[in-house]
Design a protein around this motif. Structure first.
Motif, short mmCIF file in Angstrom:
data_model
loop_
_atom_site.label_atom_id
_atom_site.label_comp_id
_atom_site.label_asym_id
_atom_site.label_seq_id
_atom_site.Cartn_x
_atom_site.Cartn_y
_atom_site.Cartn_z
N LYS A 1 0.82 -1.21 0.00
CA LYS A 1 0.00 0.00 0.00
C LYS A 1 0.86 1.26 0.00
O LYS A 1 0.33 2.37 0.14
N SER A 2 2.16 1.11 -0.13
CA SER A 2 3.07 2.25 -0.13
C SER A 2 3.71 2.39 -1.51
O SER A 2 4.00 1.39 -2.18
N ASN A 3 3.97 3.62 -1.91
CA ASN A 3 4.68 3.87 -3.17
C ASN A 3 6.10 4.35 -2.92
O ASN A 3 6.71 4.98 -3.78
N ARG A 4 6.63 4.05 -1.74
CA ARG A 4 7.97 4.53 -1.36
C ARG A 4 8.94 3.36 -1.21
O ARG A 4 9.71 3.29 -0.26
N ILE A 5 8.90 2.45 -2.14
CA ILE A 5 9.78 1.27 -2.12
C ILE A 5 10.80 1.40 -3.24
O ILE A 5 10.44 1.49 -4.42
N ASP A 6 12.08 1.39 -2.88
CA ASP A 6 13.11 1.53 -3.89
C ASP A 6 13.10 0.30 -4.81
O ASP A 6 13.01 -0.84 -4.34
N LYS B 1 3.71 -12.96 0.36
CA LYS B 1 2.86 -12.76 1.55
C LYS B 1 3.32 -11.62 2.45
O LYS B 1 2.89 -11.52 3.59
N VAL B 2 4.21 -10.78 1.97
CA VAL B 2 4.61 -9.59 2.74
C VAL B 2 3.48 -8.57 2.68
O VAL B 2 2.84 -8.39 1.64
N ILE B 3 3.24 -7.90 3.81
CA ILE B 3 2.26 -6.81 3.88
C ILE B 3 3.00 -5.53 4.24
O ILE B 3 3.71 -5.48 5.25
N ILE B 4 2.86 -4.51 3.42
CA ILE B 4 3.46 -3.21 3.68
C ILE B 4 2.36 -2.16 3.64
O ILE B 4 1.68 -1.98 2.63
N GLU B 5 2.18 -1.48 4.78
CA GLU B 5 1.09 -0.52 4.91
C GLU B 5 1.46 0.86 4.35
O GLU B 5 2.59 1.09 3.89
N ILE C 1 4.82 -5.03 7.78
CA ILE C 1 5.43 -3.71 7.98
C ILE C 1 4.31 -2.68 8.09
O ILE C 1 3.55 -2.47 7.14
N GLY C 2 4.22 -2.05 9.26
CA GLY C 2 3.14 -1.12 9.52
C GLY C 2 3.32 0.23 8.84
O GLY C 2 4.35 0.51 8.20
N SER C 3 2.34 1.08 8.99
CA SER C 3 2.35 2.38 8.35
C SER C 3 3.47 3.26 8.89
O SER C 3 3.83 3.19 10.07
N LYS C 4 4.06 4.05 8.02
CA LYS C 4 5.09 5.04 8.34
C LYS C 4 6.38 4.41 8.90
O LYS C 4 7.20 5.10 9.48
#
Length: 326
Positions: A108-113, A121-125, A142-145
């Protein structure tokens, strides 16, 4: 086991060592002296194993000059064999060279290099930030922020709660939890009122966290692991603790809330350290010790008891208390 062959000259250069014997050869694995065969490299960093050195089948042995005369095969002579062994394992370590995002990860994040790897099955908030060459293996949350900086490796099933900060070149092993609430409750009418934990966990650079560790977020402010900290498996660091640079902590040690541990400390396995105390720099605490007060002078401290029948332990404890009070 490593499957790659490495040239001896390359190894010697990497270890800043000197070859005595056959320079024109390759080795494929690192094994102890008694298990190594004609294709392996081995090591000696204690005189306790001289007898094994004399009979080893290893093609090459890494050792210090004072032991080289006992070796019947090729030697790589180094100044510090234990340090050289550590570097040698890094040379043979298989690296995770994957990049990209697994098709069944939830992102759910657009800040991944784009140079990083996100496993199945990884979850990134939302608003999580993943730096360059980060490797996140299957099942991680991985939670938000959350912010994870460059070259960090996170093994499977780690949970990283919101707003946790992780520095560069860190390693977090499987099933560890960073950022969960600490034990904070106020008593009212024989019931417990929860104290919400509003702070974060901050992990600086080159920290390694073993499997099954728990690092609580602070009630306010930060729980901090300074650069170079190393935790064995199943270590618990409670809310608002600060662990100083290059401190190492053995398995199953628990450190209660708001305690500060200085730089370069060595805490043995199975220790208990109470809340709201300070350990100064360069303190060693031997395994199974119970630390109940601050330590202001560097040195080696022990607080455990020898195993004995309970009736004898009671007598020993009473006598020890009398001596301490004198």
């Amino acid at each position: 086991m490593s499957e790659k062959k490495i040239n001896l000259k390359q190894i010697a250069d990497y270890l800043d060592g000197k070859i005595i014997g056959n320079e024109d050869c390759e080795v494929g694995n690192i094994l102890p002296l008694d298990l190594a065969n004609e294709e392996d490299i081995s090591f000696l960093y204690s005189k306790k194993f001289i007898d094994k050195l004399k009979t080893t089948k290893a093609k090459v042995v890494v050792l210090e000059e004072k032991y080289s005369s006992f070796n019947n095969s090729t030697s790589i002579v180094v100044k510090d064999a234990h340090l050289a062994y550590a570097k040698l394992t890094q040379l043979f370590k298989k690296r995770i060279d994957k990049i990209g995002v697994s098709s069944d990860a939830s992102i759910k994040s657009n800040r991944i290099d784009p140079s990083s790897y996100i496993g199945p099955k990884v979850i990134i908030e939302e608003e999580a930030e993943i730096g360059k060459n980060v490797k996140i293996l299957g099942g991680v949350y991985i939670g938000s922020k959350v912010k994870i900086e460059d070259n960090t490796l996170i093994y499977s099933n780690v949970s990283i709660y919101s707003e946790t900060k992780i520095g560069k070149n860190c390693i977090i092993h499987a099933n560890s939890v960073l950022g969960s609430d600490g034990l904070g409750f106020a008593n009212k009418d024989e019931k417990w009122e929860k104290i919400e934990h509003l702070g974060i966990v901050k992990v600086e650079n080159e920290v390694e966290i073993g499997s099954g560790c728990t690092i609580d977020r602070s009630s306010t402010g930060e729980t901090i692991l300074k650069s170079g900290v190393k935790l064995d498996n199943q270590v618990h660091i409670a809310h608002n603790c600060e662990i100083g640079e290059n401190t190492i902590i053995g398995a199953k040690t628990a450190i209660a809330g708001s305690t500060k541990v200085g730089k370069r400390c060595k805490i043995g396995g199975g220790c208990g350290i109470i809340d709201n105390i300070n350990l100064c720099d360069d303190v060693t605490v031997t395994p199974m010790s119970f630390v109940t007060k601050s330590i202001a002078k560097k040195g080696i401290y022990s607080g455990g008891s020898m195993l004995m029948e309970h009736k004898d332990w009671l007598k020993y404890s009473a006598e020890l208390n009398r001596k301490i009070k004198k």
